[in-house]
Scaffold this motif. Structure first.
Motif, mmCIF file in Angstrom:
data_model
loop_
_atom_site.group_PDB
_atom_site.id
_atom_site.type_symbol
_atom_site.label_atom_id
_atom_site.label_comp_id
_atom_site.label_asym_id
_atom_site.label_seq_id
_atom_site.Cartn_x
_atom_site.Cartn_y
_atom_site.Cartn_z
ATOM 1 N N LYS A 1 15.954 -0.421 -4.764
ATOM 2 C CA LYS A 1 15.773 0.513 -5.872
ATOM 3 C C LYS A 1 14.307 0.869 -6.059
ATOM 4 C CE LYS A 1 16.921 1.193 -10.765
ATOM 5 N NZ LYS A 1 17.588 0.591 -11.963
ATOM 6 N N ALA A 2 13.457 -0.124 -6.000
ATOM 7 C CA ALA A 2 12.013 0.123 -6.164
ATOM 8 C C ALA A 2 11.464 0.899 -4.976
ATOM 9 C CB ALA A 2 11.285 -1.212 -6.315
ATOM 10 N N PHE A 3 11.942 0.556 -3.774
ATOM 11 C CA PHE A 3 11.493 1.256 -2.571
ATOM 12 C C PHE A 3 11.801 2.743 -2.662
ATOM 13 C CE2 PHE A 3 12.318 2.985 1.649
ATOM 14 C CZ PHE A 3 11.212 2.572 2.370
ATOM 15 N N LEU B 1 10.437 8.486 -3.402
ATOM 16 C CA LEU B 1 10.713 9.795 -3.990
ATOM 17 C C LEU B 1 9.534 10.282 -4.827
ATOM 18 C CD1 LEU B 1 14.424 9.263 -5.052
ATOM 19 C CD2 LEU B 1 13.587 10.780 -3.252
ATOM 20 N N LYS B 2 8.910 9.370 -5.533
ATOM 21 C CA LYS B 2 7.740 9.723 -6.337
ATOM 22 C C LYS B 2 6.606 10.211 -5.450
ATOM 23 C CE LYS B 2 4.422 7.670 -9.587
ATOM 24 N NZ LYS B 2 4.042 6.410 -10.300
ATOM 25 N N TYR C 1 21.456 -4.967 9.575
ATOM 26 C CA TYR C 1 20.318 -4.056 9.461
ATOM 27 C C TYR C 1 19.070 -4.836 9.065
ATOM 28 C CZ TYR C 1 23.814 -0.339 9.529
ATOM 29 O OH TYR C 1 24.830 0.494 9.887
ATOM 30 N N ASP C 2 17.950 -4.417 9.585
ATOM 31 C CA ASP C 2 16.671 -5.053 9.304
ATOM 32 C C ASP C 2 16.020 -4.362 8.111
ATOM 33 O OD1 ASP C 2 14.254 -6.306 9.302
ATOM 34 O OD2 ASP C 2 13.580 -5.567 11.260
ATOM 35 N N TRP C 3 16.290 -4.885 6.928
ATOM 36 C CA TRP C 3 15.784 -4.255 5.718
ATOM 37 C C TRP C 3 14.462 -4.858 5.248
ATOM 38 C CZ3 TRP C 3 17.832 0.087 5.726
ATOM 39 C CH2 TRP C 3 19.211 0.314 5.833
ATOM 40 N N ARG C 4 13.779 -5.620 6.084
ATOM 41 C CA ARG C 4 12.472 -6.151 5.689
ATOM 42 C C ARG C 4 11.519 -4.993 5.383
ATOM 43 N NH1 ARG C 4 10.816 -9.562 10.765
ATOM 44 N NH2 ARG C 4 11.945 -7.826 11.749
ATOM 45 N N GLY C 5 10.871 -5.085 4.257
ATOM 46 C CA GLY C 5 9.958 -4.026 3.843
ATOM 47 C C GLY C 5 10.633 -2.936 3.031
ATOM 48 N N VAL C 6 11.960 -2.985 2.940
ATOM 49 C CA VAL C 6 12.716 -1.975 2.189
ATOM 50 C C VAL C 6 13.198 -2.539 0.856
ATOM 51 C CG1 VAL C 6 14.835 -0.592 2.176
ATOM 52 C CG2 VAL C 6 13.411 -0.679 4.226
ATOM 53 N N THR C 7 13.554 -3.785 0.835
ATOM 54 C CA THR C 7 14.046 -4.401 -0.396
ATOM 55 C C THR C 7 12.874 -4.866 -1.269
ATOM 56 O OG1 THR C 7 14.254 -6.497 0.802
ATOM 57 C CG2 THR C 7 16.221 -5.127 0.621
ATOM 58 N N PRO C 8 13.001 -4.831 -2.601
ATOM 59 C CA PRO C 8 14.173 -4.362 -3.334
ATOM 60 C C PRO C 8 14.362 -2.847 -3.178
ATOM 61 C CG PRO C 8 12.390 -4.857 -4.851
ATOM 62 C CD PRO C 8 11.942 -5.322 -3.517
ATOM 63 N N SER D 1 0.824 -1.209 0.000
ATOM 64 C CA SER D 1 0.000 0.000 0.000
ATOM 65 C C SER D 1 0.858 1.258 0.000
ATOM 66 C CB SER D 1 -0.907 0.018 1.239
ATOM 67 O OG SER D 1 -0.131 0.079 2.421
ATOM 68 N N PHE D 2 2.141 1.076 -0.369
ATOM 69 C CA PHE D 2 3.098 2.160 -0.253
ATOM 70 C C PHE D 2 2.951 3.193 -1.360
ATOM 71 C CE2 PHE D 2 6.614 3.819 1.931
ATOM 72 C CZ PHE D 2 7.465 4.404 1.019
ATOM 73 N N ALA D 3 2.056 2.930 -2.323
ATOM 74 C CA ALA D 3 1.918 3.849 -3.441
ATOM 75 C C ALA D 3 1.446 5.220 -2.997
ATOM 76 C CB ALA D 3 0.944 3.275 -4.472
ATOM 77 N N GLU D 4 0.884 5.319 -1.810
ATOM 78 C CA GLU D 4 0.448 6.608 -1.296
ATOM 79 C C GLU D 4 0.825 6.703 0.174
ATOM 80 O OE1 GLU D 4 -3.666 9.196 -0.783
ATOM 81 O OE2 GLU D 4 -3.620 7.390 -2.027
#
Length: 333
Positions: A186-188, A193-194, A177-184, A25-28
């Motif tokens: 580049k897409a994150f 930024l968008k 580091y706990d990158w769950r929810g951050v990877t991939p 649901s990160f699109a917004e």
């Protein structure tokens, strides 16, 4: 009846599903509202790099925050990250949450909503635990998400998760580091930024304030964050942001100039400071670096439609540096 520990474990079992929901649901960016005072004004405190179970003067800073908060009738508190040292929270049932937060910031004036972002030290623990809504059952003041928007009518706050921007953390061999929810990744970052650009462009608030953990401009120990200068700063410049507020460097500082209308404000002095270990350095001359203090403290902000009154305080509650920004002229007076 289930114990708090059992409830925490049940909550943690739901984290995976909850995380997937957040990611997809990160699109917004999620939006929250906080009403200003009846006269339309707004007052808040800014603190960063604090969670040390009261040690390193954290309790003393908290005491002064309570006094200033009462004097200014603050509406909420902003945390600029590195909320729990040294390695974030271990899980939902980590006693550090109460020992470093609930039992420290006890003043009546601080029993307001806390809006928080993650710092790099928070990512060294269970980052999802710190983001999990279960913590609000322990202390209703707590609200921490990766990135979100706070609409307070005369001001909009854009909270930005800055750790995923920093290249060094992804090649760090000394820490996990706990990158769950951050990877991939580049897409994150692309989506973030968008969404940030879209939200800033659509904002009609009188004041636009962006909050992140890492500094864009800093004369402190860590210095500028080049990834933010390259990827985030152009978006802020193009959308008339007034203030960028951060922690990370354990100091209080104000930087202006460098061809920018934005004021870069560091409030990362909530507990352990690097006093005597940090000296402001080039390229910040006296025209760009307007204030620097390498001791413990915090910041206050009072907003009206036309003016912003800001101040940095030390561990004794003394106002070290105060200034006013006129919205009509948008220059310090």
């Amino acid at each position: 009846m289930a114990s708090r520990r059992q409830t925490a474990r049940m909550g943690l079992a739901l984290t995976f599903l909850w995380t997937r929901l957040i990611v997809f649901s990160f699109a917004e960016l999620q939006r929250f509202e906080h009403s200003p005072k009846d006269d339309g004004s707004l007052s808040f405190l800014v603190i960063g790099d604090w969670g040390r179970r009261g040690l390193f003067n954290q309790s003393r800073v908290a005491l002064q925050m309570g006094k200033i908060g009462q004097k200014l009738d603050t509406d909420f508190v902003i945390s600029t990250g590195d909320n729990f040292y040294d390695d974030g929270l271990k899980g939902l049932d980590d006693p550090a949450f109460e020992e470093s937060f609930t039992k420290i910031y006890t003043a009546k004036s601080l029993q307001k909503q806390w809006y928080s972002v993650l710092g790099n030290h928070d990512y060294r623990g269970d980052a999802l635990a710190q983001l999990h809504p279960f913590l609000r059952k322990i202390d209703t003041r707590w609200l921490c998400l990766r990135s979100f928007i706070l609409d307070a009518e005369i001001a909009e706050f854009f909270f930005l998760d800055t750790s995923p921007f920093v290249d060094a953390y992804f090649i760090d061999k000394e820490h996990t580091y706990d990158w769950r929810g951050v990877t991939p990744r580049k897409a994150f970052l692309h989506n973030l930024l968008k969404d940030l650009e879209s939200a800033l462009r659509g904002s009609t608030a009188t004041w636009k304030i962006v909050v992140g953990h890492h500094a864009i401009r800093s004369a402190g120990y860590h210095g500028d964050t080049e990834e933010l200068i390259q990827k985030v700063l152009p978006i802020l410049e193009a959308n008339n942001v007034d203030f960028y507020m951060n922690g990370h460097d354990h100091c209080l500082e104000k930087i202006t100039g460098h061809g920018s209308r934005i004021q870069f404000l560091t409030s990362g002095a909530g507990s352990k400071a690097w006093r005597g270990d940090t000296t402001p350095y080039e390229p910040y001359d006296k025209d760009g670096l307007e204030f620097f203090y390498d001791g413990q403290g915090f910041m206050s902000v009072q907003l009206t439609k036309n003016d912003a009154n800001l101040a940095f305080y030390n561990v004794f509650g003394k106002a070290l540096h105060t200034w006013r920004v006129s919205k009509e002229l948008h220059s310090a007076v």
